[in-house]
Scaffold this motif. Structure first.
Motif, PDB file in Angstrom:
ATOM      1  N   MET A   1       1.078  -1.225  -0.280  1.00  0.00           N
ATOM      2  CA  MET A   1       0.300  -0.587  -0.378  1.00  0.00           C
ATOM      3  C   MET A   1       0.899   1.246   0.082  1.00  0.00           C
ATOM      4  O   MET A   1       2.193   0.967   1.154  1.00  0.00           O
ATOM      5  N   GLU A   2       0.507   2.361  -0.940  1.00  0.00           N
ATOM      6  CA  GLU A   2       1.180   3.282  -0.239  1.00  0.00           C
ATOM      7  C   GLU A   2       0.489   4.424   0.121  1.00  0.00           C
ATOM      8  O   GLU A   2      -0.555   5.074  -0.007  1.00  0.00           O
ATOM      9  N   LYS A   3       0.987   5.728   0.146  1.00  0.00           N
ATOM     10  CA  LYS A   3       0.372   6.525   1.126  1.00  0.00           C
ATOM     11  C   LYS A   3      -0.654   7.579   0.313  1.00  0.00           C
ATOM     12  O   LYS A   3      -0.233   7.693  -1.445  1.00  0.00           O
ATOM     13  N   GLY A   4      -1.567   7.535   0.759  1.00  0.00           N
ATOM     14  CA  GLY A   4      -2.887   8.351  -0.253  1.00  0.00           C
ATOM     15  C   GLY A   4      -3.181   7.064  -0.623  1.00  0.00           C
ATOM     16  O   GLY A   4      -5.005   7.509  -0.908  1.00  0.00           O
ATOM     17  N   GLN A   5      -3.938   5.356  -0.545  1.00  0.00           N
ATOM     18  CA  GLN A   5      -4.334   4.897  -0.665  1.00  0.00           C
ATOM     19  C   GLN A   5      -5.672   5.067   0.109  1.00  0.00           C
ATOM     20  O   GLN A   5      -5.271   5.248   1.489  1.00  0.00           O
ATOM     21  N   ILE A   6      -6.376   5.104   0.320  1.00  0.00           N
ATOM     22  CA  ILE A   6      -8.364   5.078   0.838  1.00  0.00           C
ATOM     23  C   ILE A   6      -8.474   3.643   0.777  1.00  0.00           C
ATOM     24  O   ILE A   6      -7.979   2.624  -0.070  1.00  0.00           O
ATOM     25  N   VAL A   7      -8.274   3.333   2.265  1.00  0.00           N
ATOM     26  CA  VAL A   7      -9.347   2.070   3.173  1.00  0.00           C
ATOM     27  C   VAL A   7     -10.198   1.640   4.469  1.00  0.00           C
ATOM     28  O   VAL A   7     -10.893   3.208   4.360  1.00  0.00           O
ATOM     29  N   CYS A   8     -11.059   0.817   4.136  1.00  0.00           N
ATOM     30  CA  CYS A   8     -11.724   1.235   5.126  1.00  0.00           C
ATOM     31  C   CYS A   8     -11.335   0.195   6.010  1.00  0.00           C
ATOM     32  O   CYS A   8     -10.439  -0.891   5.631  1.00  0.00           O
ATOM     33  N   SER A   9     -11.734   0.310   7.183  1.00  0.00           N
ATOM     34  CA  SER A   9     -11.370  -0.218   8.584  1.00  0.00           C
ATOM     35  C   SER A   9     -12.735  -1.499   8.818  1.00  0.00           C
ATOM     36  O   SER A   9     -13.844  -1.091   8.226  1.00  0.00           O
ATOM     37  N   LEU A  10     -11.399  -2.919   9.821  1.00  0.00           N
ATOM     38  CA  LEU A  10     -12.662  -3.688   9.016  1.00  0.00           C
ATOM     39  C   LEU A  10     -13.116  -4.514  10.415  1.00  0.00           C
ATOM     40  O   LEU A  10     -14.027  -4.767  10.998  1.00  0.00           O
ATOM     41  N   LYS A  11     -11.531  -3.749  11.204  1.00  0.00           N
ATOM     42  CA  LYS A  11     -12.212  -4.059  13.019  1.00  0.00           C
ATOM     43  C   LYS A  11     -11.624  -2.717  13.575  1.00  0.00           C
ATOM     44  O   LYS A  11     -11.199  -2.191  12.917  1.00  0.00           O
ATOM     45  N   GLY A  12     -11.803  -3.016  15.191  1.00  0.00           N
ATOM     46  CA  GLY A  12     -11.993  -1.865  15.904  1.00  0.00           C
ATOM     47  C   GLY A  12     -13.136  -1.054  16.620  1.00  0.00           C
ATOM     48  O   GLY A  12     -14.178  -1.566  15.708  1.00  0.00           O
ATOM     49  N   ARG A  13     -12.769   0.655  17.009  1.00  0.00           N
ATOM     50  CA  ARG A  13     -13.955   1.246  16.823  1.00  0.00           C
ATOM     51  C   ARG A  13     -14.203   1.762  15.695  1.00  0.00           C
ATOM     52  O   ARG A  13     -15.287   2.431  15.447  1.00  0.00           O
TER      53      ARG A  13
END
Length: 87
Positions: A1-13
């Motif tokens: 993954m590189e800087k600026g990539q958009i990700v979706c959180s799968l775990k946690g708050r």
């Protein structure tokens, strides 16, 4: 993954929220969203706990937290409904 990539959180708050990759430390990512996690205080999260999207934000366009929030909302609104239901 590189800087600026958009990700979706799968775990946690922050499960279901979209964040931008600000950097990486070993197997972990530094993630920001401009609100709960501003640019000066990124969240450290394991790569296994995020879902990578094909979207990316150009680092030069991010001048502050308000800009980051606006850009994230613009990019995420283009995703299909089932992918952005938790925004």
């Amino acid at each position: 993954m590189e800087k600026g990539q958009i990700v979706c959180s799968l775990k946690g708050r922050d499960k279901g929220s979209f964040l931008m990759v600000a950097g990486s430390v070993g197997e972990n990512l530094l993630l920001c969203d401009g609100k709960a996690r501003p640019l000066n205080r990124p969240k450290l999260k394991n790569k296994k706990h995020v879902l990578v999207t094909p979207l990316k934000i150009e680092q030069e366009t991010v001048t502050g937290n308000k800009t980051l929030r606006r850009l994230l909302n613009e990019k995420v609104s283009g995703l299909p409904k089932e992918e952005n239901k938790n925004v």
